[in-house]
Design an enzyme around this catalytic site. Structure first.
Site, PDB file in Angstrom:
ATOM      1  N   HIS A  41       0.845  -1.204   0.000  1.00 52.79           N
ATOM      2  CA  HIS A  41       0.000   0.000   0.000  1.00 52.79           C
ATOM      3  C   HIS A  41       0.877   1.249   0.000  1.00 52.79           C
ATOM      4  O   HIS A  41       0.631   2.198  -0.749  1.00 52.79           O
ATOM      5  CB  HIS A  41      -0.889   0.050   1.248  1.00 52.79           C
ATOM      6  CG  HIS A  41      -1.915  -1.025   1.343  1.00 52.79           C
ATOM      7  ND1 HIS A  41      -2.115  -1.747   2.493  1.00 52.79           N
ATOM      8  CD2 HIS A  41      -2.808  -1.504   0.446  1.00 52.79           C
ATOM      9  CE1 HIS A  41      -3.092  -2.612   2.309  1.00 52.79           C
ATOM     10  NE2 HIS A  41      -3.522  -2.498   1.063  1.00 52.79           N
ATOM     11  N   LYS A  65     -17.158  -5.797   7.145  1.00 50.93           N
ATOM     12  CA  LYS A  65     -16.262  -6.855   7.602  1.00 50.93           C
ATOM     13  C   LYS A  65     -15.637  -6.480   8.935  1.00 50.93           C
ATOM     14  O   LYS A  65     -15.483  -5.314   9.260  1.00 50.93           O
ATOM     15  CB  LYS A  65     -15.194  -7.180   6.560  1.00 50.93           C
ATOM     16  CG  LYS A  65     -14.260  -6.063   6.161  1.00 50.93           C
ATOM     17  CD  LYS A  65     -13.278  -6.618   5.129  1.00 50.93           C
ATOM     18  CE  LYS A  65     -12.479  -5.525   4.455  1.00 50.93           C
ATOM     19  NZ  LYS A  65     -11.528  -6.072   3.502  1.00 50.93           N
ATOM     20  N   ARG A 114      -2.193  -6.313  -7.669  1.00 48.43           N
ATOM     21  CA  ARG A 114      -1.040  -7.210  -7.515  1.00 48.43           C
ATOM     22  C   ARG A 114      -1.018  -8.305  -8.556  1.00 48.43           C
ATOM     23  O   ARG A 114       0.033  -8.866  -8.851  1.00 48.43           O
ATOM     24  CB  ARG A 114      -1.071  -7.861  -6.129  1.00 48.43           C
ATOM     25  CG  ARG A 114      -0.966  -6.885  -4.974  1.00 48.43           C
ATOM     26  CD  ARG A 114      -1.376  -7.537  -3.689  1.00 48.43           C
ATOM     27  NE  ARG A 114      -2.801  -7.896  -3.809  1.00 48.43           N
ATOM     28  CZ  ARG A 114      -3.521  -8.448  -2.854  1.00 48.43           C
ATOM     29  NH1 ARG A 114      -2.971  -8.746  -1.707  1.00 48.43           N
ATOM     30  NH2 ARG A 114      -4.785  -8.716  -3.041  1.00 48.43           N
ATOM     31  N   SER A 152      -2.955  -7.517   3.256  1.00 45.81           N
ATOM     32  CA  SER A 152      -3.297  -7.291   4.659  1.00 45.81           C
ATOM     33  C   SER A 152      -3.749  -8.580   5.326  1.00 45.81           C
ATOM     34  O   SER A 152      -3.386  -8.857   6.473  1.00 45.81           O
ATOM     35  CB  SER A 152      -4.404  -6.232   4.776  1.00 45.81           C
ATOM     36  OG  SER A 152      -3.934  -4.975   4.347  1.00 45.81           O
TER      37      SER A 152
END
Length: 188
Positions: A41, A65, A114, A152
């Site tokens: 990030h 979430k 990614r 993450s």
């Protein structure tokens, strides 16, 4: 057809067939839960900050979430990690990202990708966002190759299992993960 002269129609320059004039001050928004903010990030933020006059890191409230860190913790971690970037601002956001972009006067959404799985998802989101706000462009950046495997979710899992995440997150985030999960054991 003919393009209007630079500066016409809204004060921006027009390039080719872009959907909107480029504003004189270019603001981009990079949104996510950043639970936690990773080196991937940070790489996207640093490079994005070089492309725009201002970059707003929009930390999502994330009602959908459960996060390891609360909103205030994630904002504090991001501000600490990005403190050396004068044109980067960290703000909380809730709701539609396109509404937040309008509030910030943003001309672009910055997204890090990614791999092809990320691209497929992000391309669909970019198309939907264009329907919601046709004047806001989506810009994709790939993190440096050595950072593309970091997520993450994986950082949280590695930390929880006692692994060393020092090269994956900033020292501030590593310390916060150690506070929550305990320090990584010393390995031979």
């Amino acid at each position: 057809g003919d393009l209007p002269p630079a500066g016409a129609a809204g004060g921006g320059r027009i390039i080719g067939h872009m959907s909107a004039p480029i504003p004189s001050r270019r603001v981009a928004v990079y949104s996510g839960t950043f639970d936690p903010l990773t080196m991937g990030h940070e790489d996207v933020v640093r490079r994005g900050a070089g492309l725009f006059d201002e970059l707003v890191l929009a930390v999502a409230v994330a009602h959908h979430k459960k996060t390891l860190f609360g909103l205030d913790e994630r904002i504090a971690q991001a501000r600490a990690a990005l403190a050396g970037l004068p044109n980067v601002r960290v703000e909380p956001f809730e709701g539609l990202i396109m509404d937040f972009c309008r509030e910030q006067g943003a001309c672009a959404v910055l997204r890090g990708i990614r791999n092809m799985t990320d691209f497929d998802y992000e391309a669909q989101m970019a198309a939907m966002n264009r329907k919601l706000a046709p004047t806001v462009e989506t810009v994709f950046l790939l993190p440096q190759a050595e950072l593309q495997c970091i997520s993450s979710t994986l950082v949280r899992e590695i930390s929880k299992l006692g692994g060393d995440v020092a090269g994956m997150v900033s020292p501030t985030v590593a310390a916060e993960l150690a506070r929550v999960h305990g320090p990584a054991p010393v390995r031979c």
